[in-house]
Design an enzyme around this catalytic site. Structure first.
Site, PDB file in Angstrom:
ATOM      1  N   MET A  27      10.366  18.008 -12.777  1.00 24.34           N
ATOM      2  CA  MET A  27       9.572  19.186 -13.130  1.00 24.34           C
ATOM      3  C   MET A  27      10.223  19.884 -14.326  1.00 24.34           C
ATOM      4  SD  MET A  27       7.758  20.623  -9.774  1.00 24.34           S
ATOM      5  CE  MET A  27       9.000  21.700  -9.166  1.00 24.34           C
ATOM      6  N   GLY A  28      11.016  19.133 -15.094  1.00 25.35           N
ATOM      7  CA  GLY A  28      11.619  19.697 -16.298  1.00 25.35           C
ATOM      8  C   GLY A  28      12.833  20.553 -15.993  1.00 25.35           C
ATOM      9  N   HIS A  34      19.562  15.399 -13.423  1.00 25.47           N
ATOM     10  CA  HIS A  34      18.506  14.507 -13.926  1.00 25.47           C
ATOM     11  C   HIS A  34      19.118  13.405 -14.783  1.00 25.47           C
ATOM     12  CE1 HIS A  34      16.214  18.396 -13.387  1.00 25.47           C
ATOM     13  NE2 HIS A  34      15.495  17.565 -12.683  1.00 25.47           N
ATOM     14  N   GLY A 144      16.910  12.373  -6.320  1.00 22.77           N
ATOM     15  CA  GLY A 144      18.248  12.848  -5.953  1.00 22.77           C
ATOM     16  C   GLY A 144      18.391  13.008  -4.446  1.00 22.77           C
ATOM     17  N   LYS A 145      19.606  12.728  -3.966  1.00 27.28           N
ATOM     18  CA  LYS A 145      19.886  12.907  -2.537  1.00 27.28           C
ATOM     19  C   LYS A 145      19.915  14.389  -2.162  1.00 27.28           C
ATOM     20  CE  LYS A 145      22.686   8.819  -1.518  1.00 27.28           C
ATOM     21  NZ  LYS A 145      24.057   8.371  -1.210  1.00 27.28           N
ATOM     22  N   VAL A 173      24.838  15.659  -8.112  1.00 29.37           N
ATOM     23  CA  VAL A 173      25.835  16.026  -9.123  1.00 29.37           C
ATOM     24  C   VAL A 173      26.199  17.492  -8.902  1.00 29.37           C
ATOM     25  CG1 VAL A 173      26.321  16.216 -11.608  1.00 29.37           C
ATOM     26  CG2 VAL A 173      24.849  14.378 -10.757  1.00 29.37           C
ATOM     27  N   SER A 183      17.761  23.313 -10.735  1.00 28.79           N
ATOM     28  CA  SER A 183      17.083  24.135 -11.743  1.00 28.79           C
ATOM     29  C   SER A 183      17.049  25.596 -11.300  1.00 28.79           C
ATOM     30  CB  SER A 183      15.654  23.647 -11.956  1.00 28.79           C
ATOM     31  OG  SER A 183      15.671  22.272 -12.216  1.00 28.79           O
ATOM     32  N   ARG A 184      17.204  25.824  -9.984  1.00 30.65           N
ATOM     33  CA  ARG A 184      17.135  27.207  -9.481  1.00 30.65           C
ATOM     34  C   ARG A 184      18.430  27.985  -9.693  1.00 30.65           C
ATOM     35  NH1 ARG A 184      14.824  25.951  -3.566  1.00 30.65           N
ATOM     36  NH2 ARG A 184      12.843  25.053  -4.139  1.00 30.65           N
TER      37      ARG A 184
HETATM   38  O1  PAF Z   1      12.022  17.023  -7.198  1.00 33.94           O
HETATM   39  C1  PAF Z   1      11.177  17.367  -8.052  1.00 33.94           C
HETATM   40  O2  PAF Z   1      11.504  17.726  -9.178  1.00 33.94           O
HETATM   41  C2  PAF Z   1       9.698  17.367  -7.678  1.00 33.94           C
HETATM   42  O3  PAF Z   1       9.522  17.714  -6.347  1.00 33.94           O
HETATM   43  C3  PAF Z   1       8.997  16.042  -8.007  1.00 33.94           C
HETATM   44  C4  PAF Z   1       9.568  14.893  -7.178  1.00 33.94           C
HETATM   45  C5  PAF Z   1       9.131  15.734  -9.474  1.00 33.94           C
HETATM   46  C6  PAF Z   1       7.510  16.155  -7.670  1.00 33.94           C
HETATM   47  O4  PAF Z   1       6.895  17.169  -8.374  1.00 33.94           O
END
Ligand code: PAF
Length: 273
Positions: A27-28, A34, A144-145, A173, A183-184
């Site tokens: 989701m960027g 990532h 990711g786990k 990580v 991201s939060r």
């Molecule tokens: O983990 C995420 O970033 C999201 O839940 C995903 C798997 C990309 C689905 O929108």
């Protein structure tokens, strides 16, 4: 790197490619977590695709979709530097229409833990991941786990819907201070971030208890609860890797999961033993 936003254009382009494809749906707001998925995908596939799509259907009504961090330009640069082949960057209208077929998460596993406080969250996750996998048709998809429940449900979907993709689970990580990358994390004030370190602290405590021979789940959970007493705890659970509750730790088949809220930010983390 090619950037494509139209799913049909991407599908047609991929028809011309006869290579193993590693796919990383995101989701960027890309971070080192990532990048470790991308690294793994690049190592084990001939072609790598990242998608960036902030999926509206996985946000509950009370969650602020508009506040989700968006860093489109920085993310494009990161993907280019990471050497991915295609960045799939669809708009909402490319993915969803008004009258939608959707995937429902399983009645039990989809509505416990994170699914308990965010009841339609996993329906949205599974629906979008299903669509993305159908568009990209990868050999392997990387998750990711850290989002262990999401990983478990996606693996179940792939198995139960007989889908042709290997789901690869990648280790979490962490920052130097031990906090799992998310991201939060950018929502945390300095003070909140300090408090958040109790989360990896509680997981380390659990891991040390196990190393010293304590295998009883309830006893471990009690000690973890004590170490997190200043935070709002959503859950602490000890499960096997199929997500069944277990009374005693089974080595090489256990996940200890925590979710807490600090200020307005929900943070989750886990360790795999
Ligand atoms: O983990 C995420 O970033 C999201 O839940 C995903 C798997 C990309 C689905 O929108």
């Amino acid at each position: 790197m090619k950037i494509i936003s139209n799913p049909i254009e991407l599908k047609n382009y991929l028809k011309t490619i006869d290579k193993t494809i590693g796919f990383i749906p995101t989701m960027g707001a890309l971070h080192e977590g990532h990048l470790s998925l991308i690294k793994d995908a690049k190592k084990n596939n001939e072609f790598t695709i990242v998608s960036i799509f902030v999926n509206p259907t996985q946000f509950n009504a009370d969650e602020d979709l508009d506040k989700y961090p968006r860093r489109d330009e920085a993310d494009k640069k990161i993907c280019k530097l990471a050497g991915i082949d295609i960045l799939f960057f669809p708009n909402v209208n490319d993915i969803y229409s008004k009258d939608e077929v959707s995937i429902a998460s399983p009645n039990i596993r989809g509505y416990v833990l994170e699914g308990f406080t965010r009841p339609s969250h996993f329906n949205g996750v599974l629906t979008v991941v299903n669509k993305l996998l159908n568009i990209v048709n990868p050999s392997r998809a990387y998750f990711g786990k850290k989002d262990a429940q999401q990983l478990n449900l996606i693996s179940l979907m792939v198995k139960q819907l007989f889908m042709n993709v290997e789901i690869v689970a990648v280790n979490t990580v962490r920052d130097l201070d031990g906090l799992a990358l998310s991201s939060r994390n950018i929502y945390l004030s300095k003070e909140e971030r300090k408090k958040a370190l109790n989360i990896p602290g509680s997981l380390n405590l659990a891991s040390n208890l196990v190393k010293n021979g304590e295998l009883n789940s309830l006893k471990i959970i009690d000690k973890m609860r004590e170490s997190l007493k200043d935070l709002e705890i959503f859950y602490i659970e000890i499960l096997d890797r199929e997500f069944n509750q277990i009374k005693n730790i089974k080595l090489k088949n256990t996940i200890i999961l925590v979710e807490v809220k600090i200020g307005n930010t929900r943070l989750l983390d886990n360790i795999w033993l």
